[in-house]
Design an enzyme around this catalytic site. Structure first.
Site, PDB file in Angstrom:
ATOM      1  CE  LYS A   1     -28.242 119.932 -33.649  1.00 31.09           C
ATOM      2  NZ  LYS A   1     -27.985 119.852 -34.973  1.00 31.09           N
TER       3      LYS A   1
ATOM      4  CB  CYS B   1     -32.660 117.422 -36.590  1.00 31.98           C
ATOM      5  SG  CYS B   1     -32.379 115.661 -36.944  1.00 31.98           S
TER       6      CYS B   1
ATOM      7  NE  ARG C   1     -17.395 107.063 -24.368  1.00 29.61           N
ATOM      8  CZ  ARG C   1     -18.174 106.215 -25.125  1.00 29.61           C
ATOM      9  NH1 ARG C   1     -19.376 106.279 -25.695  1.00 29.61           N
ATOM     10  NH2 ARG C   1     -17.370 104.800 -25.179  1.00 29.61           N
TER      11      ARG C   1
ATOM     12  CB  SER D   1     -30.874 104.558 -37.466  1.00 26.70           C
ATOM     13  OG  SER D   1     -31.337 105.625 -36.699  1.00 26.70           O
TER      14      SER D   1
ATOM     15  CB  ILE E   1     -35.564 109.139 -39.879  1.00 29.12           C
ATOM     16  CG1 ILE E   1     -36.635 110.009 -39.450  1.00 29.12           C
ATOM     17  CG2 ILE E   1     -34.448 110.215 -40.364  1.00 29.12           C
ATOM     18  CD1 ILE E   1     -37.367 110.766 -40.740  1.00 29.12           C
TER      19      ILE E   1
ATOM     20  CG  HIS F   1     -34.403 113.175 -29.395  1.00 24.85           C
ATOM     21  ND1 HIS F   1     -34.943 113.339 -30.446  1.00 24.85           N
ATOM     22  CD2 HIS F   1     -33.126 113.203 -30.194  1.00 24.85           C
ATOM     23  CE1 HIS F   1     -34.316 113.776 -31.699  1.00 24.85           C
ATOM     24  NE2 HIS F   1     -33.008 113.431 -31.301  1.00 24.85           N
TER      25      HIS F   1
END
EC number: 2.1.1.14
Length: 766
Positions: free
Chosen positions: A115, A650, A19, A440, A438, A701
């Site tokens: 998406k 989402c 990564r 978390s 939502i 986001h």
């Protein structure tokens, strides 16, 4: 025997084996490195990717598949398509402006993100208004020069095709696409002319939007685009690349003036081969045959692949056949190397990007020469698959019996929603416009380090449990102080909303380095469903029950739904996706029951990925939605009438999903609307939705904290078409990736906005 069959790759994973790409991005964003260092480090990663494909023996190596964030955003920026809110002056696009379009900044919100077809990759949606497209920078040309100068590679530039780019964009009416295409065609032609002048031989123009279905007008538009391109660059070899489904009508594509057409022979249901058998293949065109699965991680059945290649060779001569993955490999991890914790029978059945390229080269060689030369390699692969397929956990009779018994389960809740809502209102006594999140809360470095210490054995279970309990207690206090009405425990014990459950269910395995890009620098490590899925014991009760013990306010139990667990996992390929979803749903049914029995009677079963699994062809939607909705109901429909079932989605195109979403029969749904700037609200102007709903009032986001006035306006706009009694106030998604400071500021503003609207309405309770 001479082998004239070529190999090609459609795109390589950007993130790097460890990564490196993600780490470089985040180092730049945090100010740890400057732009010069950032670009130098990114160039090094890009070069390594090129060399890896070169060493694998790939003949046509893609260039311009590498990006600093997203390839669709790259295309928009390359043509100067910048929304007016960024005050763009029309010159070169600075790096920080590029990232602002993706992530937002203090002055303007980010562009919408959604998406990429039916995958879990997210692209940045171009906003096409009145801009005049210009070729700001020929990125494919720069990538071609880089590969040639740094690695001696004559690369194959990859470009998002004009038709697909426009289909993925917003800002203009659908019936204006021909006019908009006419504005863009000259800059596409200029880009390709510059590539031809540089000596480029092949260009891959990606047009996956073709597989969603073509009207007569769209076929005509494609013809206009590619005839103009052919006239402008007559010597350039254009590979018109499709993927993710069958390209239909294929006869229309075969008439286009392009030198090659790329087809997906993995996810097409056999339709592409059937079309070739029916139509034949033109003598003047190359076929890019996508024979290796670019979206899943299983080793190929090489015997079956060779049989497919032989079938294609009866229609296409070797010298015009190009073997390649079914799609870009950005959807799979980089390499199986290092996965030493997996048992050999499983590890040998895996193939990530590097292994897929090796398979491709082997198939091309075996198909073009004397097969006996490769008999040993083929036999080794065959034996590895046979051992894997014979594992007993892949054929559990108890699980098969449960799935066969599904028809005996009730198909609905004990009371219809119109009656349930009354008893739920009486039980919960929530205020008007209840506020919640939502699920978390921020996963801080401290949380990640604690989990790592526990996994490595540095911390024992007792110490780790104590740490998690403290995080939960702090989160409950935090929410109470903010004034939220329905709380969550924060999910500090969870690495990922799918991986967490996979670790506690039978039938899953987990990789060390199986990371893939989701959006931007956000990488996920999908769990792998390799065997039958089954419940083994309660998974979330302990944390949920502890959180509820700390407050008199309701705390939601938090689960991930069966279709999302399916769609965000790498899934075994020997069963239908419906059957695997039902296995997961049955396991979750036990968990929902355990939560309810423990006294947790608000339960959120999230299905953010239900729409992304939607088949790309409209005629296949109904079948998928029927079993997807059924799997959700299997997991949730047995609860008491007073138990409130929530779900979250989402980036859904709500207007074409409102029926199936209602059929899921959740009491409350929360859905993203912030990045789409409230456009989903239009759905409720056209269609009625009778259940509880929360339209996300701010974008998690982005690090940007929206003002109270902004969220107040979003709520009031929604209330023009929704009844206040059914409306919930929440962010658009979970807060895992945000920091505590910005989370607190945003939620504080959100609660204040809800209070303002309540006061304006003159009501404080339902």
């Amino acid at each position: 025997m001479t082998n004239n069959i070529k190999t090609s790759s459609l795109g390589y994973p950007r993130i790097g084996k460890n990564r490196e790409w993600k780490k470089t991005l985040e180092a730049y964003w945090s100010g740890k490195i400057n732009e010069e260092t950032f670009r130098a480090e990114m160039a090094g990663i890009q070069l390594q990717h090129l060399k890896t494909q070169q060493q694998a023996g790939i003949a046509l190596i893609p260039v311009n598949d590498f990006t600093f964030y997203d390839h669709v955003l790259d295309t928009a920026a390359m043509f100067g398509i910048v929304p007016s809110r960024y005050a763009y002056d029309g010159g070169d696009i600075p790096l920080d402006l590029y990232f602002a379009m993706a992530r937002g900044n203090s002055a303007a919100p980010a562009c919408e993100m959604t998406k990429w077809f039916n995958t879990n990759y997210h692209y940045i949606v171009p906003e096409i208004g009145g801009q005049t497209p210009r070729l700001i920078e020929n990125k494919p040309l720069a990538a071609y020069r880089f590969a040639k100068e740094q690695a001696g590679i004559e690369g194959k530039p990859v470009i998002v095709g004009l038709y697909t780019f426009l289909k993925l964009s917003k800002g203009f009416a659908a019936d204006k696409i021909v006019e908009v295409a006419a504005r863009f065609l000259p800059v596409y032609v200029q880009l390709l002319q510059e590539l031809q002048q540089e000596g480029v031989a092949w260009v891959q123009i990606d047009e996956p939007a073709i597989v969603t279905g073509l009207t007569g007008e769209e076929v005509e538009l494609l013809g206009t685009i590619y005839r103009e391109i052919a006239a402008a660059v007559p010597g350039l070899h254009v590979l018109l690349q499709t993927y993710f489904e069958a390209a239909e009508p294929l006869e229309a594509l075969l008439e286009l003036p392009v030198q090659g057409i790329g087809l997906d022979f993995v996810h097409d249901g056999g339709a592409n081969l059937a079309s070739i058998r029916r139509l034949g293949w033109p003598e003047d065109k190359w076929l890019g045959a996508g024979i290796i699965d670019g979206r899943n991680i299983w080793r190929s059945d090489l015997d079956a692949k060779l049989e497919l290649v032989r079938a294609l060779k009866s229609h296409v001569p070797d010298e015009r056949l190009i073997l390649q993955p079914s799609s870009s490999l950005l959807h799979v991890p980089v390499t199986v190397q290092g996965e030493d914790k997996l048992k050999p029978a499983v590890r040998q059945a895996l193939a990530f990007a590097d292994e897929k390229l090796a398979e491709l080269s082997l198939i091309a060689a075996a198909a073009g020469e004397d097969g006996q030369v490769y008999a040993a390699a083929l036999a080794e692969s065959r034996e590895a698959l046979n051992v894997f397929r014979a594992l007993p956990e892949r054929g559990r009779q108890d699980v098969a019996e449960q799935v066969r018994s599904l028809d005996k389960l009730p198909d609905s809740r004990s009371l219809p929603f119109a009656e349930r809502v009354k008893v739920q209102q009486q039980k919960w006594q929530l205020p008007l416009l209840p506020t919640t999140t939502i699920g978390s809360f921020p996963q801080t470095p401290e949380v990640r380090q604690a989990r790592l210490k526990w996994r490595k054995g540095v911390w024992n279970q007792e110490r780790y449990d104590g740490f998690i309990r403290q995080q939960i207690a702090d989160a409950i206090t935090f929410q109470e102080e903010l004034g939220l009405d329905v709380l969550v425990h924060g999910e500090f014990e969870r690495t990922d909303m799918v991986e967490f459950f996979g670790e506690k269910l039978a039938g899953y395995l987990f990789t060390k380095g199986g990371w893939v890009q989701s959006y931007g620098s956000r990488c996920v490590k999908p769990p792998v469903i390799y065997a039958d899925v089954a419940f083994t014991g309660p998974m979330t009760v302990k944390e949920s029950l502890y959180a509820q013990s700390l407050t008199s306010l309701p705390v939601k139990g938090m689960l991930t739904g069966p279709v999302t667990i399916l769609n965000w996992s790498f899934v075994r390929d020997d069963l239908s996706r419906e059957e695997v979803a039902n296995q997961i749903a049955l396991a979750l049914r036990y968990e929902v029951q355990a939560l309810e029995e423990a006294g947790i009677e608000m339960i959120q079963v999230d299905e953010p990925a239900i729409r992304e699994g939607l088949p790309l062809k409209a005629e296949d939607h109904e079948q998928y939605l029927n079993w997807a909705v059924r799997s959700f109901r299997i997991a949730t429909n047995h609860v008491k009438a007073t138990t409130q079932i929530h779900t979250h989605m989402c980036y859904s195109e709500f207007n074409d999903m409102i029926g199936p979403i209602s059929a899921m029969d959740a009491d409350v749904i929360s859905i993203e609307t912030s990045r789409s700037h409230g456009e989903l609200i239009v759905s409720f102007e056209e269609q009625e939705y009778d259940k509880g709903i929360g339209l996300g009032v701010y974008d998690i986001h982005s690090p940007r904290v929206p003002k109270v006035e902004e969220m107040t306006q979003a709520i009031e706009r929604a209330l023009r078409v929704l009844d206040a009694g059914q409306f919930w106030i929440n962010p658009d998604c979970g807060l895992k990736t945000r920091g505590w400071e910005e989370t607190g500021a945003a939620l504080r503003n959100m609660v204040q906005a809800a209070v303002i609207v309540r006061e304006k309405s003159g009501a404080v309770s339902r």
